[in-house]
Design a protein around this motif. Structure first.
Motif, PDB file in Angstrom:
ATOM      1  N   ARG A  75       0.815  -1.217   0.000  1.00  0.00           N
ATOM      2  CA  ARG A  75       0.000   0.000   0.000  1.00  0.00           C
ATOM      3  C   ARG A  75       0.849   1.269   0.000  1.00  0.00           C
ATOM      4  O   ARG A  75       0.387   2.345  -0.379  1.00  0.00           O
ATOM      5  CB  ARG A  75      -0.906   0.009   1.238  1.00  0.00           C
ATOM      6  CG  ARG A  75      -1.822  -1.201   1.371  1.00  0.00           C
ATOM      7  CD  ARG A  75      -2.926  -1.192   0.358  1.00  0.00           C
ATOM      8  NE  ARG A  75      -3.886  -2.270   0.580  1.00  0.00           N
ATOM      9  CZ  ARG A  75      -4.888  -2.543  -0.227  1.00  0.00           C
ATOM     10  NH1 ARG A  75      -5.056  -1.821  -1.321  1.00  0.00           N
ATOM     11  NH2 ARG A  75      -5.721  -3.542   0.047  1.00  0.00           N
ATOM     12  N   GLU A  76       2.088   1.134   0.456  1.00  0.00           N
ATOM     13  CA  GLU A  76       2.943   2.327   0.590  1.00  0.00           C
ATOM     14  C   GLU A  76       3.510   2.802  -0.742  1.00  0.00           C
ATOM     15  O   GLU A  76       4.089   3.895  -0.822  1.00  0.00           O
ATOM     16  CB  GLU A  76       4.101   2.037   1.549  1.00  0.00           C
ATOM     17  CG  GLU A  76       3.706   1.880   3.006  1.00  0.00           C
ATOM     18  CD  GLU A  76       3.044   0.543   3.286  1.00  0.00           C
ATOM     19  OE1 GLU A  76       3.308  -0.409   2.509  1.00  0.00           O
ATOM     20  OE2 GLU A  76       2.277   0.449   4.256  1.00  0.00           O
ATOM     21  N   TRP A  77       3.374   2.022  -1.805  1.00  0.00           N
ATOM     22  CA  TRP A  77       3.990   2.380  -3.080  1.00  0.00           C
ATOM     23  C   TRP A  77       3.247   3.551  -3.718  1.00  0.00           C
ATOM     24  O   TRP A  77       2.028   3.530  -3.863  1.00  0.00           O
ATOM     25  CB  TRP A  77       3.968   1.181  -4.028  1.00  0.00           C
ATOM     26  CG  TRP A  77       4.560   1.481  -5.381  1.00  0.00           C
ATOM     27  CD1 TRP A  77       3.898   1.641  -6.559  1.00  0.00           C
ATOM     28  CD2 TRP A  77       5.941   1.668  -5.679  1.00  0.00           C
ATOM     29  NE1 TRP A  77       4.771   1.905  -7.577  1.00  0.00           N
ATOM     30  CE2 TRP A  77       6.035   1.937  -7.060  1.00  0.00           C
ATOM     31  CE3 TRP A  77       7.111   1.631  -4.912  1.00  0.00           C
ATOM     32  CZ2 TRP A  77       7.255   2.163  -7.693  1.00  0.00           C
ATOM     33  CZ3 TRP A  77       8.322   1.861  -5.545  1.00  0.00           C
ATOM     34  CH2 TRP A  77       8.381   2.114  -6.908  1.00  0.00           C
ATOM     35  N   GLU A  78       3.992   4.574  -4.127  1.00  0.00           N
ATOM     36  CA  GLU A  78       3.373   5.768  -4.695  1.00  0.00           C
ATOM     37  C   GLU A  78       4.025   6.204  -6.010  1.00  0.00           C
ATOM     38  O   GLU A  78       3.619   7.216  -6.582  1.00  0.00           O
ATOM     39  CB  GLU A  78       3.445   6.929  -3.689  1.00  0.00           C
ATOM     40  CG  GLU A  78       2.668   6.668  -2.403  1.00  0.00           C
ATOM     41  CD  GLU A  78       2.772   7.820  -1.433  1.00  0.00           C
ATOM     42  OE1 GLU A  78       3.593   8.734  -1.682  1.00  0.00           O
ATOM     43  OE2 GLU A  78       2.026   7.828  -0.432  1.00  0.00           O
ATOM     44  N   ARG A  79       5.017   5.470  -6.500  1.00  0.00           N
ATOM     45  CA  ARG A  79       5.719   5.867  -7.712  1.00  0.00           C
ATOM     46  C   ARG A  79       4.940   5.475  -8.967  1.00  0.00           C
ATOM     47  O   ARG A  79       4.140   4.551  -8.964  1.00  0.00           O
ATOM     48  CB  ARG A  79       7.102   5.200  -7.772  1.00  0.00           C
ATOM     49  CG  ARG A  79       8.110   5.734  -6.783  1.00  0.00           C
ATOM     50  CD  ARG A  79       8.588   7.120  -7.182  1.00  0.00           C
ATOM     51  NE  ARG A  79       9.113   7.167  -8.537  1.00  0.00           N
ATOM     52  CZ  ARG A  79      10.367   6.857  -8.863  1.00  0.00           C
ATOM     53  NH1 ARG A  79      11.214   6.472  -7.927  1.00  0.00           N
ATOM     54  NH2 ARG A  79      10.777   6.954 -10.114  1.00  0.00           N
ATOM     55  N   GLU A  80       5.230   6.146 -10.085  1.00  0.00           N
ATOM     56  CA  GLU A  80       4.714   5.760 -11.389  1.00  0.00           C
ATOM     57  C   GLU A  80       5.729   4.821 -12.005  1.00  0.00           C
ATOM     58  O   GLU A  80       6.915   5.151 -12.115  1.00  0.00           O
ATOM     59  CB  GLU A  80       4.513   6.998 -12.262  1.00  0.00           C
ATOM     60  CG  GLU A  80       3.478   6.821 -13.365  1.00  0.00           C
ATOM     61  CD  GLU A  80       3.979   5.969 -14.515  1.00  0.00           C
ATOM     62  OE1 GLU A  80       3.185   5.193 -15.078  1.00  0.00           O
ATOM     63  OE2 GLU A  80       5.177   6.097 -14.866  1.00  0.00           O
ATOM     64  N   GLU A  81       5.296   3.630 -12.427  1.00  0.00           N
ATOM     65  CA  GLU A  81       6.229   2.564 -12.780  1.00  0.00           C
ATOM     66  C   GLU A  81       7.022   2.846 -14.053  1.00  0.00           C
ATOM     67  O   GLU A  81       8.164   2.411 -14.190  1.00  0.00           O
ATOM     68  CB  GLU A  81       5.474   1.238 -12.909  1.00  0.00           C
ATOM     69  CG  GLU A  81       4.971   0.669 -11.591  1.00  0.00           C
ATOM     70  CD  GLU A  81       3.625   1.261 -11.177  1.00  0.00           C
ATOM     71  OE1 GLU A  81       3.114   2.142 -11.904  1.00  0.00           O
ATOM     72  OE2 GLU A  81       3.078   0.836 -10.147  1.00  0.00           O
ATOM     73  N   ARG A  82       6.419   3.541 -15.024  1.00  0.00           N
ATOM     74  CA  ARG A  82       7.184   3.869 -16.228  1.00  0.00           C
ATOM     75  C   ARG A  82       8.369   4.771 -15.893  1.00  0.00           C
ATOM     76  O   ARG A  82       9.457   4.613 -16.434  1.00  0.00           O
ATOM     77  CB  ARG A  82       6.285   4.556 -17.264  1.00  0.00           C
ATOM     78  CG  ARG A  82       5.262   3.649 -17.927  1.00  0.00           C
ATOM     79  CD  ARG A  82       4.596   4.379 -19.073  1.00  0.00           C
ATOM     80  NE  ARG A  82       3.547   3.585 -19.687  1.00  0.00           N
ATOM     81  CZ  ARG A  82       2.270   3.630 -19.339  1.00  0.00           C
ATOM     82  NH1 ARG A  82       1.893   4.434 -18.334  1.00  0.00           N
ATOM     83  NH2 ARG A  82       1.380   2.884 -19.946  1.00  0.00           N
ATOM     84  N   SER A  83       8.129   5.713 -15.015  1.00  0.00           N
ATOM     85  CA  SER A  83       9.193   6.609 -14.580  1.00  0.00           C
ATOM     86  C   SER A  83      10.308   5.828 -13.883  1.00  0.00           C
ATOM     87  O   SER A  83      11.499   6.064 -14.128  1.00  0.00           O
ATOM     88  CB  SER A  83       8.627   7.676 -13.645  1.00  0.00           C
ATOM     89  OG  SER A  83       9.652   8.517 -13.145  1.00  0.00           O
ATOM     90  N   LEU A  84       9.930   4.888 -13.032  1.00  0.00           N
ATOM     91  CA  LEU A  84      10.918   4.051 -12.348  1.00  0.00           C
ATOM     92  C   LEU A  84      11.714   3.218 -13.347  1.00  0.00           C
ATOM     93  O   LEU A  84      12.946   3.119 -13.241  1.00  0.00           O
ATOM     94  CB  LEU A  84      10.212   3.127 -11.350  1.00  0.00           C
ATOM     95  CG  LEU A  84      11.086   2.053 -10.693  1.00  0.00           C
ATOM     96  CD1 LEU A  84      12.109   2.693  -9.763  1.00  0.00           C
ATOM     97  CD2 LEU A  84      10.219   1.045  -9.932  1.00  0.00           C
TER      98      LEU A  84
END
Length: 283
Positions: A75-84
């Motif tokens: 639940r803590e994940w807040e990043r955009e995966e393409r950006s990562l």
């Protein structure tokens, strides 16, 4: 049934699956190459990802046709995966984000199962992807990158892939370019036992070609190029020569095998295996 089990696991552990990557349907080799990984780069990336808040597990699959990053997120994940995905390779998401595909939840699970079955491959139903997926999971586990949900997911995907290959009659019976080339020669009466064969290239396709020839009793030599990782992975039974010396070996080779990549009118890049026969013995 399998998909229902995965859904129950996700609900139980309050995790979600994300699959972000690039493959031959998204971009050509020049773009895909910017997101390819050596083994040492994979190790560093897996270690770094496991330290990020919100990531419970990660598996990185990098082949000549695709790079896929599979994450189990909390639940803590807040990043955009393409950006990562771009950030991990020092690339700009503004420049390359449009080439990437992103799937979450059950869409990611279904896509992974289709991938394991060879249904997403350039050659429909090819066998190589199963080994590549299993190796990717084993490699991530070695560096503590997997978690319970990814372990279960990849195990089920590999099992499903095997069932697809066993129970479904796919249009192509030769499920890889090397196997198609070698089987085609055998259908014409070629015998490989004792023949000197040169395989040009020590990538995944070259390794598979060498192994298929060794299984048939051929005397196999593989050309070697040194990559940044310093890792060379070819069958131990095969002889090795530096790529720069390939022409010297050609003089005595009965045949040589080389993977090529061509562009179709539909702008799809496809792999095929070039075979040149010099002194081939037919039974």
């Amino acid at each position: 049934m399998i998909l229902r089990q995965i859904n129950m696991i996700q609900m139980r552990w309050n995790m979600d699956i994300t699959m972000v990557g690039i493959d031959y349907t998204d971009a050509g080799l020049d773009i895909r190459g910017k997101f390819s990984y050596t083994k040492r780069e994979q190790e560093k990336t897996i270690t770094a990802l496991r330290k990020k808040e919100g990531i419970s597990g990660c598996i990185l699959l990098s082949t000549c046709n695709r790079t896929e990053l599979v994450l189990s997120r909390t639940r803590e994940w807040e990043r955009e995966e393409r950006s990562l995905f771009c950030e991990l390779k020092g690339q700009s998401v503004e420049e390359y984000g449009s080439y990437l595909h992103l799937r979450r939840g059950m869409d990611a699970v279904k896509d992974l199962f289709a991938l394991a079955g060879g249904l997403k491959s350039q050659i429909l139903g090819e066998d190589q992807i199963l080994t590549q997926m299993k190796d990717a999971a084993d490699f991530s586990r070695k560096f503590f990158g997997t978690d319970k949900i990814l372990e279960t997911l990849f195990r089920m995907a590999v099992t499903a892939g095997k069932e697809i290959k066993t129970n479904i009659n796919l249009p192509s019976s030769n499920r890889s370019a090397p196997l198609a080339a070698i089987s085609g020669l055998e259908q014409k009466g070629a015998a490989f036992k004792g023949e000197r064969c040169l395989v040009i290239g020590n990538g995944a396709m070259g390794k598979l070609t060498a192994q298929l020839l060794l299984d048939r009793g051929a005397d196999v030599t593989v050309t070697i190029r040194r990559y940044r990782s310093g890792i060379v992975d070819v069958p131990v039974e095969a002889a090795r020569i530096d790529y720069s010396k390939r022409y010297e070996k050609l003089r005595n080779a009965a045949m040589f095998f080389r993977q090529r990549q061509v562009q179709t009118q539909q702008s799809r890049r496809i792999n095929w295996m070039r075979v040149r026969c010099r002194r081939i013995r037919f039974s």
